[in-house]
Design a protein around this motif. Structure first.
Motif, PDB file in Angstrom:
ATOM      1  N   VAL A 190      49.655  37.264  43.979  1.00  0.00           N
ATOM      2  CA  VAL A 190      48.601  36.910  43.023  1.00  0.00           C
ATOM      3  C   VAL A 190      47.315  37.596  43.473  1.00  0.00           C
ATOM      4  CG1 VAL A 190      47.398  35.027  41.868  1.00  0.00           C
ATOM      5  CG2 VAL A 190      49.792  34.745  42.567  1.00  0.00           C
ATOM      6  N   THR A 191      47.143  38.815  42.975  1.00  0.00           N
ATOM      7  CA  THR A 191      45.978  39.648  43.283  1.00  0.00           C
ATOM      8  C   THR A 191      45.544  40.363  42.015  1.00  0.00           C
ATOM      9  OG1 THR A 191      47.245  41.643  43.818  1.00  0.00           O
ATOM     10  CG2 THR A 191      46.882  40.065  45.612  1.00  0.00           C
ATOM     11  N   LEU A 219      49.783  33.389  47.387  1.00  0.00           N
ATOM     12  CA  LEU A 219      48.521  32.904  46.821  1.00  0.00           C
ATOM     13  C   LEU A 219      47.343  33.081  47.773  1.00  0.00           C
ATOM     14  CD1 LEU A 219      49.861  29.536  45.360  1.00  0.00           C
ATOM     15  CD2 LEU A 219      49.336  31.593  44.068  1.00  0.00           C
ATOM     16  N   GLY A 220      47.600  33.498  49.000  1.00  0.00           N
ATOM     17  CA  GLY A 220      46.540  33.482  50.000  1.00  0.00           C
ATOM     18  C   GLY A 220      45.755  34.765  50.153  1.00  0.00           C
ATOM     19  N   GLY A 224      39.784  33.573  45.646  1.00  0.00           N
ATOM     20  CA  GLY A 224      38.878  33.560  44.507  1.00  0.00           C
ATOM     21  C   GLY A 224      39.580  33.919  43.219  1.00  0.00           C
ATOM     22  N   TYR A 225      40.477  34.887  43.291  1.00  0.00           N
ATOM     23  CA  TYR A 225      41.230  35.286  42.097  1.00  0.00           C
ATOM     24  C   TYR A 225      42.182  34.171  41.672  1.00  0.00           C
ATOM     25  CZ  TYR A 225      44.150  38.172  39.014  1.00  0.00           C
ATOM     26  OH  TYR A 225      44.840  38.698  37.924  1.00  0.00           O
ATOM     27  N   VAL A 226      42.825  33.521  42.636  1.00  0.00           N
ATOM     28  CA  VAL A 226      43.715  32.403  42.316  1.00  0.00           C
ATOM     29  C   VAL A 226      42.937  31.297  41.601  1.00  0.00           C
ATOM     30  CG1 VAL A 226      45.197  30.605  43.280  1.00  0.00           C
ATOM     31  CG2 VAL A 226      45.282  32.921  44.210  1.00  0.00           C
ATOM     32  N   ALA A 227      41.746  30.986  42.092  1.00  0.00           N
ATOM     33  CA  ALA A 227      40.920  29.960  41.449  1.00  0.00           C
ATOM     34  C   ALA A 227      40.541  30.379  40.036  1.00  0.00           C
ATOM     35  CB  ALA A 227      39.667  29.708  42.281  1.00  0.00           C
ATOM     36  N   GLY A 231      41.585  28.292  36.607  1.00  0.00           N
ATOM     37  CA  GLY A 231      40.594  27.920  35.602  1.00  0.00           C
ATOM     38  C   GLY A 231      40.941  28.472  34.232  1.00  0.00           C
ATOM     39  N   GLN A 232      41.439  29.689  34.207  1.00  0.00           N
ATOM     40  CA  GLN A 232      41.845  30.313  32.951  1.00  0.00           C
ATOM     41  C   GLN A 232      42.987  29.538  32.302  1.00  0.00           C
ATOM     42  OE1 GLN A 232      43.150  34.312  33.668  1.00  0.00           O
ATOM     43  NE2 GLN A 232      43.129  34.925  31.509  1.00  0.00           N
TER      44      GLN A 232
END
Length: 372
Positions: A190-191, A219-220, A224-227, A231-232
């Motif tokens: 997840v990047t 996910l690590g 910030g992108y994961v968050a 939210g999306q």
């Protein structure tokens, strides 16, 4: 094991690797490729001596730099050395002093400057370092035909020094899927480079249709992108339909594939896309952005049919249109699924990867010095 008449001592490759290739929390196609080379190359006649080096590659600190320099300096004259590009491409000044006495090759999984999210200045700096590094060594290994051509043209390398060695894929049983349509699977870290945000946008555009999507991947790497993605998802009201599972391996990853009707990959850059062939090995069709080496991985069935849907990377609405076509057109699904199953029988195994890489190393071992 080695081929008859080829003593192991004559065919030794020293493989310099990032130190985290076995980290289950950070799986990647590059790490998988490196591990399979270590496992399978001996069957092609080469003994591997792996050297995992810890460090924040491609921008190592002084300790990591000293570790690489010391490792290379300790090797005997004429040794064949394969370096993962993440380790090698950012430190040409460490390679240069050893290039005249060692036979160096660099394995490039992803050009350093192509990482999505880099600011222009750091990207240009990494690109310049990579240019110097690749001109220092005698051979460059790329993981697709597209990537080999890109390295030749972008860095001005002699074509005969750049070799495409594609990843293989293990045979796998056909995935039963769900109802043949609605089980969607994205397998990618997840990047930003993997583009999950535009997948979520596209799924929101077909929210009135039935589907569920599992996003499997580490996910690590970019919290910030994961968050942002979470939210999306919440903003679109899709919390119960899009899940982020984190990385999966072994039986858990097999279960994810088994439940999939369609693999979705919305990357901005992929030198090949190993998850594409992993899906096709299970007869799972693919919906992907047609970037870089992805069309090469998707390929075609013997009758010319494409085992998936490839969409232009610059048209976000094309993803929504493709999803709507897949979910709403049973005949389209049947046609693509048939092509995916036919393509499945054509996929190359990892033994072909090892055979191809062994050929590159053999040429490097015997090549007259100073030919680069």
């Amino acid at each position: 094991m080695t081929r008859t008449g080829a003593p192991a001592a004559q065919r030794v490759v020293h493989f310099v690797l990032p130190g985290d290739i076995d980290d289950p929390a950070a799986p990647s196609g590059g790490n998988t490729y490196d591990r399979r080379v270590c496992r399978d190359l001996p069957a092609a006649g080469w003994h591997i001596q792996p050297y995992p080096l810890p460090g924040s590659w491609p921008r190592p600190d002084a300790t990591a730099r000293a570790g690489l320099a010391g490792r290379l300096a300790a090797l005997p004259d004429g040794a064949v050395v394969l370096l993962d590009g993440l380790v090698a491409c950012g430190v040409p000044e460490i390679l240069a002093p050893e290039a005249a006495r060692l036979r160096l090759a660099v394995l490039v999984h992803l050009p350093l400057g192509d990482e999505t999210g880099l600011d222009p200045a750091p990207a240009a700096e990494l690109d310049a370092l990579e240019h110097r590094a690749l001109h220092t060594v005698e051979a460059v290994v790329a993981t697709s035909d597209w990537a080999a051509r890109r390295l030749v043209t972008h860095h001005g390398l002699a074509p005969e020094r750049v070799h495409a060695v594609r990843p293989g894929v293990d045979p796998a049983p056909l995935a039963p899927g769900t109802d043949g349509a609605t089980g969607l699977l994205c397998v990618a870290a997840v990047t930003p480079r993997k583009g999950q945000h535009r997948l979520i946008d596209a799924l929101a555009g077909v929210a009135e249709l039935p589907w569920r999507c599992a996003c499997v991947g580490a996910l690590g790497r970019d919290p910030g992108y994961v968050a942002q993605l979470r939210g999306q998802v919440s903003e679109f009201g899709l919390d119960d339909r899009i899940t982020f599972t984190g990385p999966r391996a072994g039986a858990d990853l097999e279960a994810s594939y088994a439940a999939a009707d369609l693999l979705v990959l919305t990357s901005y850059a992929e030198t090949y896309g190993m998850v594409v062939t992993e899906a096709l090995a299970r007869g799972i069709p693919v919906l992907a952005t047609a970037v870089d080496g992805v069309p090469e991985a998707v390929g075609r069935a013997p009758d010319g049919g494409v085992p998936g849907l490839l969409v232009p990377p610059g048209r976000p609405e094309a993803l929504t249109e493709a999803l709507r076509g897949w979910l709403g057109d049973p005949q389209l699904r049947d046609r693509i699924r048939s092509s995916a199953r036919a393509r499945r029988a054509m996929l190359e195994g990892w033994e072909m990867t090892s055979h191809s890489l062994a050929g590159v190393l053999e040429r490097l071992r015997h090549e007259p010095r100073g030919t680069r």
